[in-house]
Write a protein that holds these residues in place. Structure first.
Motif, PDB file in Angstrom:
ATOM      1  N   PRO A 109      -4.888  -2.555   0.140  1.00 61.59           N
ATOM      2  CA  PRO A 109      -5.454  -3.613  -0.695  1.00 61.59           C
ATOM      3  C   PRO A 109      -6.952  -3.813  -0.443  1.00 61.59           C
ATOM      4  O   PRO A 109      -7.413  -3.746   0.700  1.00 61.59           O
ATOM      5  N   GLU A 126      -4.269  -6.197  -5.075  1.00 65.95           N
ATOM      6  CA  GLU A 126      -3.219  -6.776  -4.234  1.00 65.95           C
ATOM      7  C   GLU A 126      -2.076  -5.789  -3.987  1.00 65.95           C
ATOM      8  O   GLU A 126      -1.504  -5.747  -2.903  1.00 65.95           O
ATOM      9  N   HIS A 185       0.843  -1.185   0.000  1.00 64.92           N
ATOM     10  CA  HIS A 185       0.000   0.000   0.000  1.00 64.92           C
ATOM     11  C   HIS A 185       0.886   1.246   0.000  1.00 64.92           C
ATOM     12  O   HIS A 185       2.062   1.196   0.369  1.00 64.92           O
TER      13      HIS A 185
END
Length: 241
Positions: free
Chosen positions: A150, A213, A144
């Motif tokens: 995510p 993801e 992130h």
């Protein structure tokens, strides 16, 4: 995109501090002011301390305007506040005027806090493009950046703005600039160091695109420049250096 890989953390920080000064000088020369969005977490703390010490006389600090790429939904006096960290490591040592600092108002409900911050950004840019001179970003172990985590709805935003994000696993809110707003910046810099970040760096830079993801893959400037400042440990898993 440009990768800058250095031997260790100290070299990374010194190089990024010099880059910060260069961008600031160029922006002030061109427009009389320099707008920067700071990142939270631990990595930028040492950058702030370096800017406030070794580089304190290299920038016209009264012409620098500070925003935050994201903020934890905690009081500004809380130890986890990104604003408090920046205040202690950068603003107070440099005697930055409060009129040059734009913290997120976390006394408001999360959605209202995000909406108000977006309005403040729009007012600052005075009906022009919402384009910061520099946005500093970090990278989490889970790929992130800012508070683009995510599998959160904000990853699908298409219009520049500021959003509240609820993290189910932590049961907390964050306030964050979304990817379209970040991507409007003239300069975007990722500061990443330490072996613990190597897998995330590899995912973001070399794996197939999967923004759910690996949200940091969303960061692709529209007209500006993106650079990564890494140490060898963080870049260890990259095939293409």
């Amino acid at each position: 995109m440009k990768l800058n890989i250095f031997n260790d953390e100290n070299e990374v920080l010194a190089a990024l501090a010099a880059h910060f000064v260069k961008i600031a000088d160029e922006a002030i020369a061109a427009r009389g002011k320099f707008s920067v969005a700071l990142s939270g977490g631990n990595s930028p703390k040492k950058l702030h301390e370096l800017l406030a010490s070794s580089f304190h006389d290299k920038v016209e600090w009264d012409k620098v305007y500070f925003f935050f790429g994201d903020e934890r939904y905690v009081p500004q006096t809380d130890k986890d506040s990104n604003y408090l960290m920046a205040k202690n490591t950068l603003f107070a040592p440099l005697n930055i005027s409060p009129t040059n600092i734009f913290p997120v108002d976390t006394s408001l409900p999360p959605k209202e806090a995000a909406e108000k911050y977006e309005e403040e950004i729009e007012t600052f840019f005075d009906d022009g493009e919402l384009s910061f001179d520099l946005i500093l970003l970090g990278l989490g172990d889970n790929s992130h950046t800012a508070s683009l985590f995510p599998f959160t709805p904000v990853l699908h935003d298409r219009t520049p703005g500021v959003k509240d994000v609820f993290l189910q696993d932590q049961q907390v809110f964050r306030i964050t600039m979304n990817a379209p707003l970040i991507n409007e910046a003239q300069h975007i810099v990722f500061l990443v160091y330490g072996e613990g970040k190597a897998i995330a760096v590899h995912h973001v830079l070399e794996d197939d695109e999967d923004i759910e993801e690996f949200p940091a893959q969303l960061i692709e400037p529209i007209v500006g420049e993106i650079q990564w400042f890494l140490d060898k440990a963080a870049a260890a898993m990259l095939r293409n250096k």
